[in-house]
Enzyme design. Structure first.
Site, PDB file in Angstrom:
ATOM      1  N   HIS A 134       0.818  -1.216   0.000  1.00 54.98           N
ATOM      2  CA  HIS A 134       0.000   0.000   0.000  1.00 54.98           C
ATOM      3  C   HIS A 134       0.852   1.266   0.000  1.00 54.98           C
ATOM      4  CE1 HIS A 134       0.250  -0.001   4.547  1.00 54.98           C
ATOM      5  NE2 HIS A 134       0.200   1.309   4.353  1.00 54.98           N
ATOM      6  N   ASP A 166       0.259  -7.508   1.507  1.00 54.57           N
ATOM      7  CA  ASP A 166       0.653  -6.114   1.684  1.00 54.57           C
ATOM      8  C   ASP A 166       2.176  -5.961   1.702  1.00 54.57           C
ATOM      9  OD1 ASP A 166       0.295  -3.392   1.865  1.00 54.57           O
ATOM     10  OD2 ASP A 166       0.059  -3.383   4.048  1.00 54.57           O
ATOM     11  N   SER A 246       4.632   2.891   7.596  1.00 53.47           N
ATOM     12  CA  SER A 246       4.331   1.760   6.713  1.00 53.47           C
ATOM     13  C   SER A 246       5.579   1.229   6.028  1.00 53.47           C
ATOM     14  CB  SER A 246       3.350   2.190   5.617  1.00 53.47           C
ATOM     15  OG  SER A 246       2.047   2.233   6.096  1.00 53.47           O
TER      16      SER A 246
END
Length: 391
Positions: A134, A166, A246
């Protein structure tokens, strides 16, 4: 699973940070992608991931999971004073941070839906690095700018990504880069000390600490299509993780990566607020990430294991109820039938359909698992050889 409502707790795959004109002038949180708007500072741009449910362990209790891509930061972290009088003790947090930081990078990503920033870490001296799908999975051509700990930049190329896990791999054309060693998540215990590194809120070089709060937390998010849903059998930590973390590493006391930071749980954001850490962070176990990353580096893609059933989403559990068996799939070959309620995979008790999916995805295509189910009131165990999902 019931649809979450506004105000419910939500879990966020640590969206890249959006710098606002001021920290208290941010847009209200929304549950799904808004209509296209002019891209300027302060506009929240979602990465095509809608809200679904995160099942918080076998006891149940759902919170949501949302992914967002936001505008590039303008905040710049000050350089560390290398003449600090504090001397790091071997094995201390300071020593681990000093050893790992050179291999942690910031990714400034341009995509069709806007710009964002996240984190990553270098795993090979010739320029391969790991981040989240992502963060980098939808990057435009030449749309990944990699900022290294020494302040230098390089253009990164997306080698490949797997939305289901992911995870993404990016390559830069540089040599003799510092790397961080990959450890193992198999031996983790609740209470183990961990350290998270990355660029939360655009602040490169940030280090936070905590413990392993729980293991095998099923985390799921739906993307633009069913094929892009992410399912993570996550490590839960109370180390502070925020937007921008992230793809950064979660490391143990030896400085070995044991997880890839991917999501946070936060109370439902309201007007003037943005999701942030409340001590509930989630990381992809490195043992799972290793297989996916190796396959991406070697082939450009990674296979996702499946059991070969469709689940009854209206079934409230306990267990995962089979609605249909895929013709020619692993489940049909093993003898599973529609109406079966799967209660265990190997030694893992299955609370619901989400937990079944994340448990299966912790294996690899070709692995043989023992599936225990209830049929007509009788408990039966079948050996099932997992197959790869068709792309």
């Amino acid at each position: 699973m019931s649809s979450p409502q506004e105000g419910d707790p939500v879990s966020t795959p640590i969206p890249p940070y959006t710098p606002m004109p001021s920290y208290d002038e941010q847009l209200p949180f929304t549950w799904s992608a808004p209509a296209p708007k002019p891209r300027n500072r302060g506009v929240l741009i979602f990465a095509g991931i809608c809200l679904t449910a995160l099942v918080a362990g076998a006891a149940g209790g759902a919170v949501g999971y949302v992914a967002a891509r936001e505008t590039l930061p303008t905040v710049v972290a000050s350089a560390v004073d290398t003449d600090s009088p504090s001397i790091a003790a071997d094995g201390s947090i300071a020593a681990v941070a000093a050893a790992v930081q050179p291999a942690v990078v910031q990714l400034n990503v341009t995509a069709a839906d806007g710009e964002g920033t996240g984190s990553g870490f270098i795993i090979s001296s010739d320029g391969y690095l790991i981040t989240n799908n992502h963060v980098a999975g939808m990057a435009s051509e030449d749309g990944i700018d990699v900022l290294f700990a020494d302040g230098t930049h390089a253009t990164g190329q997306l080698v490949g990504a797997n939305a289901g896990y992911d995870l993404a791999v990016v390559k830069v054309d540089k040599a003799d880069l510092p790397t961080v060693p990959l450890g193992s998540s198999a031996g983790l215990q609740v209470g183990d000390s961990v350290i998270a590194l990355g660029s939360p809120l655009g602040l490169q070089g940030t280090v936070t600490t905590g413990i392993v709060s729980a293991l095998n937390r099923p985390v799921t998010a739906s993307g633009e299509s069913a094929d892009s849903s992410s399912f993570i059998n996550a490590i839960q930590t109370d180390a502070a993780i925020n937007p921008g973390n992230s793809g950064g590493p979660l490391v143990n006391g030896k400085g070995e990566v044991i997880g890839v930071n991917s999501a946070i749980a936060s109370m439902g954001a309201s007007a003037g607020q943005q999701a942030g850490s409340i001590g509930l962070g989630f990381a992809i176990p490195i043992d799972t990430a290793k297989r996916i990353v190796d396959e991406i580096i070697n082939t450009g893609s990674a296979k996702t294991p499946v059991i070969g059933v469709q689940l009854d989403n209206s079934f409230t559990g306990p267990g995962a109820k089979v609605a249909a068996v895929t013709s020619g799939g692993a489940a049909e070959s093993a003898g599973l039938q529609a109406g079966d309620v799967i209660t265990k995979v190997n030694s893992t008790v299955i609370a619901d359909g989400t937990q079944l999916i994340v448990t299966i995805r912790s294996f690899a295509p070709g692995d043989r698992v023992q599936v225990t189910l209830t049929r007509d009131g009788e408990s039966i165990t079948f050996p099932v050889n997992l197959t790869a999902a068709q792309s």
